[in-house]
Design a protein around this motif. Structure first.
Motif, PDB file in Angstrom:
ATOM      1  N   UNK A  16     -17.455 -20.884  -5.860  1.00  0.00           N
ATOM      2  CA  UNK A  16     -17.652 -20.274  -7.083  1.00  0.00           C
ATOM      3  C   UNK A  16     -18.074 -18.647  -7.768  1.00  0.00           C
ATOM      4  N   UNK A  17     -18.038 -17.863  -6.303  1.00  0.00           N
ATOM      5  CA  UNK A  17     -19.011 -17.200  -6.989  1.00  0.00           C
ATOM      6  C   UNK A  17     -17.394 -15.811  -6.765  1.00  0.00           C
ATOM      7  N   UNK A  18     -16.368 -15.894  -6.755  1.00  0.00           N
ATOM      8  CA  UNK A  18     -15.114 -15.279  -6.711  1.00  0.00           C
ATOM      9  C   UNK A  18     -14.657 -14.680  -8.219  1.00  0.00           C
ATOM     10  N   UNK A  19     -15.095 -15.579  -9.105  1.00  0.00           N
ATOM     11  CA  UNK A  19     -15.335 -15.001 -10.430  1.00  0.00           C
ATOM     12  C   UNK A  19     -15.929 -13.826 -11.203  1.00  0.00           C
ATOM     13  N   UNK A  20     -17.107 -13.677  -9.971  1.00  0.00           N
ATOM     14  CA  UNK A  20     -18.370 -12.752 -10.611  1.00  0.00           C
ATOM     15  C   UNK A  20     -17.921 -11.566  -9.586  1.00  0.00           C
ATOM     16  N   UNK A  21     -17.084 -11.477  -8.504  1.00  0.00           N
ATOM     17  CA  UNK A  21     -16.519 -10.424  -7.530  1.00  0.00           C
ATOM     18  C   UNK A  21     -15.989  -9.050  -8.690  1.00  0.00           C
ATOM     19  N   UNK A  22     -15.910  -8.121  -8.116  1.00  0.00           N
ATOM     20  CA  UNK A  22     -15.206  -7.065  -9.030  1.00  0.00           C
ATOM     21  C   UNK A  22     -13.620  -7.367  -8.317  1.00  0.00           C
ATOM     22  N   UNK A  23     -12.689  -6.957  -9.653  1.00  0.00           N
ATOM     23  CA  UNK A  23     -11.751  -7.048  -9.029  1.00  0.00           C
ATOM     24  C   UNK A  23     -11.001  -5.258  -8.895  1.00  0.00           C
ATOM     25  N   UNK A  24      -9.830  -5.364  -8.398  1.00  0.00           N
ATOM     26  CA  UNK A  24      -9.318  -4.542  -7.832  1.00  0.00           C
ATOM     27  C   UNK A  24      -9.222  -3.646  -9.405  1.00  0.00           C
ATOM     28  N   UNK A  25      -9.328  -1.992  -8.802  1.00  0.00           N
ATOM     29  CA  UNK A  25      -9.495  -1.114 -10.647  1.00  0.00           C
ATOM     30  C   UNK A  25      -8.089  -0.568 -10.369  1.00  0.00           C
ATOM     31  N   UNK A  26      -7.522   0.346 -11.209  1.00  0.00           N
ATOM     32  CA  UNK A  26      -7.063   1.494 -11.674  1.00  0.00           C
ATOM     33  C   UNK A  26      -7.912   2.666 -11.571  1.00  0.00           C
ATOM     34  N   UNK A  27      -7.312   3.298 -10.514  1.00  0.00           N
ATOM     35  CA  UNK A  27      -7.890   5.203 -10.907  1.00  0.00           C
ATOM     36  C   UNK A  27      -6.676   5.681 -11.426  1.00  0.00           C
ATOM     37  N   UNK A  28      -7.115   7.065 -11.901  1.00  0.00           N
ATOM     38  CA  UNK A  28      -5.684   7.767 -12.292  1.00  0.00           C
ATOM     39  C   UNK A  28      -6.171   9.142 -11.220  1.00  0.00           C
ATOM     40  N   UNK A  29      -4.889   9.321 -10.205  1.00  0.00           N
ATOM     41  CA  UNK A  29      -5.565  10.666  -9.757  1.00  0.00           C
ATOM     42  C   UNK A  29      -4.476  12.191 -10.282  1.00  0.00           C
ATOM     43  N   UNK A  30      -4.903  13.256 -10.428  1.00  0.00           N
ATOM     44  CA  UNK A  30      -4.641  14.299 -10.448  1.00  0.00           C
ATOM     45  C   UNK A  30      -4.567  15.495  -9.797  1.00  0.00           C
ATOM     46  N   UNK A  31      -3.058  15.926  -9.638  1.00  0.00           N
ATOM     47  CA  UNK A  31      -2.914  17.650  -8.191  1.00  0.00           C
ATOM     48  C   UNK A  31      -1.498  17.476  -8.400  1.00  0.00           C
ATOM     49  N   UNK A  32      -1.372  18.195  -7.029  1.00  0.00           N
ATOM     50  CA  UNK A  32      -0.190  18.731  -7.030  1.00  0.00           C
ATOM     51  C   UNK A  32       0.585  17.929  -5.966  1.00  0.00           C
ATOM     52  N   UNK A  33       1.879  17.761  -6.289  1.00  0.00           N
ATOM     53  CA  UNK A  33       2.594  16.322  -5.298  1.00  0.00           C
ATOM     54  C   UNK A  33       2.777  17.617  -4.060  1.00  0.00           C
ATOM     55  N   UNK A  34       1.871  17.720  -2.749  1.00  0.00           N
ATOM     56  CA  UNK A  34       1.690  18.475  -1.604  1.00  0.00           C
ATOM     57  C   UNK A  34       3.154  17.866  -0.531  1.00  0.00           C
ATOM     58  N   UNK A  35       3.177  16.323  -0.994  1.00  0.00           N
ATOM     59  CA  UNK A  35       3.927  15.602   0.122  1.00  0.00           C
ATOM     60  C   UNK A  35       4.927  13.972  -0.653  1.00  0.00           C
ATOM     61  N   UNK A  36       5.845  14.361  -0.588  1.00  0.00           N
ATOM     62  CA  UNK A  36       6.090  12.767  -0.817  1.00  0.00           C
ATOM     63  C   UNK A  36       7.178  11.974  -0.120  1.00  0.00           C
ATOM     64  N   UNK A  37       6.798  10.272   0.117  1.00  0.00           N
ATOM     65  CA  UNK A  37       7.518   9.929   1.616  1.00  0.00           C
ATOM     66  C   UNK A  37       7.853   8.491   0.743  1.00  0.00           C
TER      67      UNK A  37
END
Length: 87
Positions: A27-48
């Motif tokens: 029953x505790x599962x509904x009270x646990x925090x879910x994954x959250x969206x994060x916004x990260x800003x930066x210069x792209x050094x590498x993308x694979x």
């Protein structure tokens, strides 16, 4: 690589959440925090195929960088170009 050729982006991605250790009832599962969206800003050094690496700090003269973040592509919801020097 020179800063003039690096994209400035906002990466929106799902971050993991670690709950405090201990025992929980189902029953505790509904009270646990879910994954959250994060916004990260930066210069792209590498993308694979698997990840994108962005940096917050870059010294063009020495090509040194700091505060890098590697984000797995499977966690990414959206990548938005803030500035693309090729356009």
């Amino acid at each position: 690589m020179y800063i003039g050729f690096m994209r400035l982006v906002r990466v929106s991605w799902l971050d993991t959440v670690e709950h405090p250790s201990g025992w929980y009832d189902s029953e505790d599962i509904d009270t646990l925090e879910d994954a959250c969206v994060v916004h990260s800003y930066g210069l792209v050094l590498k993308e694979t195929e698997k990840s994108i690496t962005i940096v917050a700090d870059f010294i063009p003269g020495t090509k040194e960088f700091g505060r890098s973040t590697v984000i797995p592509k499977g966690m990414i919801e959206e990548i938005v170009d803030i500035f693309d020097p090729t356009n």
